[in-house]
Design an enzyme around this catalytic site. Structure first.
Site, PDB file in Angstrom:
ATOM      1  N   LYS A 116       0.806  -1.229   0.000  1.00  0.00           N
ATOM      2  CA  LYS A 116       0.000   0.000   0.000  1.00  0.00           C
ATOM      3  C   LYS A 116       0.835   1.273   0.000  1.00  0.00           C
ATOM      4  O   LYS A 116       0.442   2.279  -0.596  1.00  0.00           O
ATOM      5  CB  LYS A 116      -0.954  -0.005   1.184  1.00  0.00           C
ATOM      6  CG  LYS A 116      -2.021  -1.069   1.032  1.00  0.00           C
ATOM      7  CD  LYS A 116      -3.011  -1.076   2.165  1.00  0.00           C
ATOM      8  CE  LYS A 116      -3.746  -2.400   2.089  1.00  0.00           C
ATOM      9  NZ  LYS A 116      -5.039  -2.432   2.649  1.00  0.00           N
ATOM     10  N   LYS A 158      -2.969   2.243   9.019  1.00  0.00           N
ATOM     11  CA  LYS A 158      -3.120   1.033   8.216  1.00  0.00           C
ATOM     12  C   LYS A 158      -1.771   0.364   8.008  1.00  0.00           C
ATOM     13  O   LYS A 158      -0.736   1.009   8.023  1.00  0.00           O
ATOM     14  CB  LYS A 158      -3.731   1.382   6.846  1.00  0.00           C
ATOM     15  CG  LYS A 158      -5.161   1.884   6.965  1.00  0.00           C
ATOM     16  CD  LYS A 158      -5.643   2.549   5.710  1.00  0.00           C
ATOM     17  CE  LYS A 158      -5.958   1.547   4.620  1.00  0.00           C
ATOM     18  NZ  LYS A 158      -6.689   2.237   3.505  1.00  0.00           N
ATOM     19  N   GLY A 165      -9.290  -6.325   5.428  1.00  0.00           N
ATOM     20  CA  GLY A 165      -9.858  -5.401   6.414  1.00  0.00           C
ATOM     21  C   GLY A 165      -9.196  -5.499   7.788  1.00  0.00           C
ATOM     22  O   GLY A 165      -9.695  -4.949   8.762  1.00  0.00           O
ATOM     23  N   LYS A 201      -5.949  10.158   6.076  1.00  0.00           N
ATOM     24  CA  LYS A 201      -7.219  10.746   6.471  1.00  0.00           C
ATOM     25  C   LYS A 201      -8.292   9.660   6.505  1.00  0.00           C
ATOM     26  O   LYS A 201      -8.334   8.798   5.629  1.00  0.00           O
ATOM     27  CB  LYS A 201      -7.587  11.816   5.432  1.00  0.00           C
ATOM     28  CG  LYS A 201      -8.864  12.549   5.713  1.00  0.00           C
ATOM     29  CD  LYS A 201      -8.647  13.686   6.680  1.00  0.00           C
ATOM     30  CE  LYS A 201      -9.959  14.311   7.131  1.00  0.00           C
ATOM     31  NZ  LYS A 201      -9.785  15.028   8.413  1.00  0.00           N
ATOM     32  N   HIS A 208     -17.616   2.872  -2.181  1.00  0.00           N
ATOM     33  CA  HIS A 208     -16.470   2.125  -2.684  1.00  0.00           C
ATOM     34  C   HIS A 208     -16.609   2.011  -4.203  1.00  0.00           C
ATOM     35  O   HIS A 208     -17.550   1.406  -4.701  1.00  0.00           O
ATOM     36  CB  HIS A 208     -16.432   0.731  -2.039  1.00  0.00           C
ATOM     37  CG  HIS A 208     -15.328  -0.145  -2.569  1.00  0.00           C
ATOM     38  ND1 HIS A 208     -14.256  -0.538  -1.808  1.00  0.00           N
ATOM     39  CD2 HIS A 208     -15.136  -0.673  -3.797  1.00  0.00           C
ATOM     40  CE1 HIS A 208     -13.453  -1.281  -2.555  1.00  0.00           C
ATOM     41  NE2 HIS A 208     -13.958  -1.382  -3.770  1.00  0.00           N
ATOM     42  N   LYS A 237     -17.592  -7.375   0.504  1.00  0.00           N
ATOM     43  CA  LYS A 237     -18.584  -6.951  -0.480  1.00  0.00           C
ATOM     44  C   LYS A 237     -19.727  -7.957  -0.553  1.00  0.00           C
ATOM     45  O   LYS A 237     -19.496  -9.166  -0.472  1.00  0.00           O
ATOM     46  CB  LYS A 237     -17.912  -6.814  -1.850  1.00  0.00           C
ATOM     47  CG  LYS A 237     -16.846  -5.718  -1.849  1.00  0.00           C
ATOM     48  CD  LYS A 237     -15.890  -5.837  -3.005  1.00  0.00           C
ATOM     49  CE  LYS A 237     -14.754  -4.821  -2.834  1.00  0.00           C
ATOM     50  NZ  LYS A 237     -13.608  -5.129  -3.717  1.00  0.00           N
ATOM     51  N   GLU A 275      -8.664   0.356  -6.266  1.00  0.00           N
ATOM     52  CA  GLU A 275      -9.823   0.624  -5.410  1.00  0.00           C
ATOM     53  C   GLU A 275      -9.784   2.040  -4.841  1.00  0.00           C
ATOM     54  O   GLU A 275      -8.727   2.505  -4.413  1.00  0.00           O
ATOM     55  CB  GLU A 275      -9.855  -0.365  -4.237  1.00  0.00           C
ATOM     56  CG  GLU A 275     -10.065  -1.800  -4.665  1.00  0.00           C
ATOM     57  CD  GLU A 275     -10.398  -2.726  -3.482  1.00  0.00           C
ATOM     58  OE1 GLU A 275     -11.126  -3.691  -3.704  1.00  0.00           O
ATOM     59  OE2 GLU A 275      -9.932  -2.455  -2.352  1.00  0.00           O
ATOM     60  N   ARG A 292      -4.780  -8.957  -8.842  1.00  0.00           N
ATOM     61  CA  ARG A 292      -5.337 -10.271  -9.223  1.00  0.00           C
ATOM     62  C   ARG A 292      -6.725 -10.064  -9.813  1.00  0.00           C
ATOM     63  O   ARG A 292      -7.245  -8.954  -9.794  1.00  0.00           O
ATOM     64  CB  ARG A 292      -5.463 -11.130  -7.974  1.00  0.00           C
ATOM     65  CG  ARG A 292      -6.273 -10.378  -6.916  1.00  0.00           C
ATOM     66  CD  ARG A 292      -6.609 -11.201  -5.716  1.00  0.00           C
ATOM     67  NE  ARG A 292      -7.117 -10.385  -4.631  1.00  0.00           N
ATOM     68  CZ  ARG A 292      -8.344  -9.923  -4.522  1.00  0.00           C
ATOM     69  NH1 ARG A 292      -9.234 -10.157  -5.463  1.00  0.00           N
ATOM     70  NH2 ARG A 292      -8.710  -9.188  -3.496  1.00  0.00           N
ATOM     71  N   ARG A 338     -23.621 -11.864  -4.289  1.00  0.00           N
ATOM     72  CA  ARG A 338     -22.813 -12.994  -3.807  1.00  0.00           C
ATOM     73  C   ARG A 338     -23.696 -13.910  -2.973  1.00  0.00           C
ATOM     74  O   ARG A 338     -24.315 -13.477  -2.008  1.00  0.00           O
ATOM     75  CB  ARG A 338     -21.668 -12.501  -2.924  1.00  0.00           C
ATOM     76  CG  ARG A 338     -20.654 -11.678  -3.667  1.00  0.00           C
ATOM     77  CD  ARG A 338     -19.418 -11.492  -2.814  1.00  0.00           C
ATOM     78  NE  ARG A 338     -18.527 -10.529  -3.423  1.00  0.00           N
ATOM     79  CZ  ARG A 338     -17.257 -10.354  -3.069  1.00  0.00           C
ATOM     80  NH1 ARG A 338     -16.746 -11.078  -2.078  1.00  0.00           N
ATOM     81  NH2 ARG A 338     -16.499  -9.467  -3.671  1.00  0.00           N
TER      82      ARG A 338
HETATM   83  P1  ADP Z   1      -7.869  -4.273   3.007  1.00  0.00           P
HETATM   84  O1  ADP Z   1      -6.739  -4.503   2.076  1.00  0.00           O
HETATM   85  O2  ADP Z   1      -7.614  -4.816   4.369  1.00  0.00           O
HETATM   86  O3  ADP Z   1      -9.202  -4.656   2.435  1.00  0.00           O
HETATM   87  P2  ADP Z   1      -8.418  -1.460   2.365  1.00  0.00           P
HETATM   88  O4  ADP Z   1      -7.370  -0.427   2.318  1.00  0.00           O
HETATM   89  O5  ADP Z   1      -8.962  -1.944   1.064  1.00  0.00           O
HETATM   90  O6  ADP Z   1      -7.895  -2.691   3.254  1.00  0.00           O
HETATM   91  O7  ADP Z   1      -9.620  -0.951   3.261  1.00  0.00           O
HETATM   92  C1  ADP Z   1     -10.678  -1.796   3.620  1.00  0.00           C
HETATM   93  C2  ADP Z   1     -11.869  -0.975   4.069  1.00  0.00           C
HETATM   94  O8  ADP Z   1     -11.535  -0.168   5.214  1.00  0.00           O
HETATM   95  C3  ADP Z   1     -12.371   0.021   3.048  1.00  0.00           C
HETATM   96  O9  ADP Z   1     -13.249  -0.589   2.119  1.00  0.00           O
HETATM   97  C4  ADP Z   1     -13.050   1.045   3.933  1.00  0.00           C
HETATM   98  O10 ADP Z   1     -14.317   0.569   4.335  1.00  0.00           O
HETATM   99  C5  ADP Z   1     -12.158   1.103   5.146  1.00  0.00           C
HETATM  100  N1  ADP Z   1     -11.120   2.139   4.986  1.00  0.00           N
HETATM  101  C6  ADP Z   1      -9.831   1.969   4.623  1.00  0.00           C
HETATM  102  N2  ADP Z   1      -9.186   3.146   4.556  1.00  0.00           N
HETATM  103  C7  ADP Z   1     -10.073   4.099   4.874  1.00  0.00           C
HETATM  104  C8  ADP Z   1     -10.033   5.544   4.989  1.00  0.00           C
HETATM  105  N3  ADP Z   1      -8.922   6.224   4.757  1.00  0.00           N
HETATM  106  N4  ADP Z   1     -11.169   6.175   5.334  1.00  0.00           N
HETATM  107  C9  ADP Z   1     -12.305   5.485   5.580  1.00  0.00           C
HETATM  108  N5  ADP Z   1     -12.416   4.146   5.501  1.00  0.00           N
HETATM  109  C10 ADP Z   1     -11.325   3.453   5.151  1.00  0.00           C
END
Ligand code: ADP
Length: 447
Positions: A116, A158, A165, A201, A208, A237, A275, A292, A338
């Protein structure tokens, strides 16, 4: 061109890839765990090889067993599907070392976009909009505090290597941020083997929206427009659709073009999904890149007519993309539900067991991607998704009606599934208006 492909996966995606191989005139070799020994799609495979016990770590996640199977079957390539080993750069590398083509990006390209922190760097260069936040990984608590002061609370911590998640912490003030940084680093190290974390932030209310891209080995990348996957429960999802409803086309076009540029800049060959979260004013912020094929790829296939799985195989075989950006036209609207073996009335408790009744919908614009047949036993060891219903129609309204109609024909028992939930969602007035946010479903389930 490949003669024989090994599918390092199970369930509906294994069958999806098998079908693509056969249509391309390639043999398909399936691997399976003991829990999947009776899986019906194995009969369609040109060869099926048992790779171990039910737990994923002893079978679908076991690189040496999969490589052994590939060598025994003398395959030219391995398709990892989604989940399991699909985003493991070390697996892509082992394949290369063994002279087996990995159907997906090179380990280098996966390293660039799958991490990331790295992905954010490439994204900025390609003018893909990202969240305001730290430049790279955070080393010291003080660094995080300074970044947060600059971008304003709430912020989210993160993990650079995060997925599913996990490893995210929302912080609404400096005190929580201070107490959480070190914890997040330790947690990330334990969970992902990489302790790097970053701060960005936190967006309270968002949709999404993600962009499908295909890159080839000749430096081309083409986007296949966007999907909206805001209908989620616990970051998973539940419903996906394409195109995204109520999104200003000019705006999304710019984002899609930037996403394609990002994939190209990483010299990435294969299918990728960029995404984003989109705020109320339709500003986009990149979340991550999935390196993927995704569960929800069929909605894009239906509106563009591009077979993403076949293309991913042809790309790995060295074929240039057979179309240019201007050739990609959006036709109608597609929605995917799904179907999970879970009980929506009991907090989505997994509902493994034998499926006695399996009556499928049909008719115009209805596609079912599933490995299930009547009498199929859903093993308790894996993901609970047993299939996907995907509908296509001229308009979103017609697609919703079609989805409702198809769901009313879909009978599964005695195990519990998410079909009743989907019936409810397809009739929901707020969903019909379009533009629900990522917390909509959880609010609906609570209320
Ligand atoms: P993963 O790889 O674990 O799925 P993501 O970066 O795709 O992590 O984030 C998963 C979910 O977490 C997002 O779909 C969203 O719901 C929430 N999320 C992640 N980053 C943010 C952010 N900056 N602000 C608000 N929600 C976030």
């Amino acid at each position: 061109m490949f003669k024989r492909v090994l599918i390092a996966n199970r369930g509906e995606i294994a069958l999806r890839i098998l079908r693509a191989c056969h249509e391309l005139g390639m043999e398909a070799v399936c691997v399976y765990s003991k829990a999947d020994a009776d899986a019906p799609y194995l009969k369609l495979a040109d060869r099926a090889i048992c790779i171990g016990e039910a737990p994923s770590k002893d079978s679908y996640l076991n690189i040496s067993r999969i490589i052994s199977a590939a060598e025994i079957a003398d395959v030219d390539a391995i398709h990892p599907g989604y989940g399991f080993l699909s985003e493991r750069a070390d697996f892509s590398e082992v394949c290369r070392d063994c002279k087996i083509e990995f159907i997906g990006p090179s380990p280098e390209a996966m390293g660039k976009l799958g991490d990331k922190v790295e992905a954010k760097r490439y994204a900025k260069a390609a003018k893909v909009p990202v969240f305001p936040g730290s430049e790279g990984a955070i080393e010291e608590e003080q660094e995080a505090v300074e970044v947060a002061a600059e971008i304003g609370y709430p912020v989210i911590i993160k993990a650079a290597a995060g997925g599913g998640g996990r490893g995210m912490r929302v912080c609404r003030n400096e005190a929580t941020l201070r107490t959480n940084i070190a914890k997040a680093q330790q947690e990330a190290l334990a969970a992902f083997g990489n302790g790097a974390v970053f701060v960005e932030k936190f967006l309270e209310d968002a949709r999404h929206v993600e962009v499908q891209v295909l890159g080839d080995k000749h430096g081309h990348a083409v986007h296949l427009w966007e999907r909206d996957c805001s209908m989620q429960r616990r970051h998973q999802k539940v419903v996906e659709e394409a195109p995204g409803p109520l999104i200003e086309r000019k705006k999304i076009q710019g984002v899609c073009e930037a996403a394609a540029k990002l994939v190209k800049s990483a010299e990435y060959a294969g299918a990728a999904t960029v995404e984003f979260l989109m705020d109320k004013d339709q500003n986009f912020y990149m979340l991550e890149v999935n390196t993927r094929v995704q569960v929800e790829h069929p909605v894009t296939e239906l509106i563009t007519g591009v077979d993403i799985v076949k293309q991913s195989i042809l790309i790995a075989a060295g074929e240039p993309l057979p179309f240019k950006q201007k050739d990609i036209k959006v036709n109608g609207h597609a929605i995917e539900c799904r179907i999970n073996a879970e009980d929506p009335d009991r907090d989505f408790m997994p509902s493994a067991g034998k499926i006695e009744t399996w009556e499928l919908p049909g008719g115009p614009g209805v596609r079912i991607d599933s490995h299930v047949v009547p009498g199929y036993y859903v093993p308790p060891n894996y993901d609970s998704m047993i299939g996907k219903l995907i509908v296509h129609a001229e308009t979103r309204e017609a697609a919703l009606t079609r989805a409702s109609r198809a769901l009313s024909e879909f009978n599964v028992g005695p195990i519990k599934t998410t079909i009743p939930l989907h019936k409810r969602l397809m009739r929901n007035a707020a969903f019909a208006r379009g533009g629900v946010d990522i917390h909509f479903l959880e609010r609906l389930l609570k209320g």
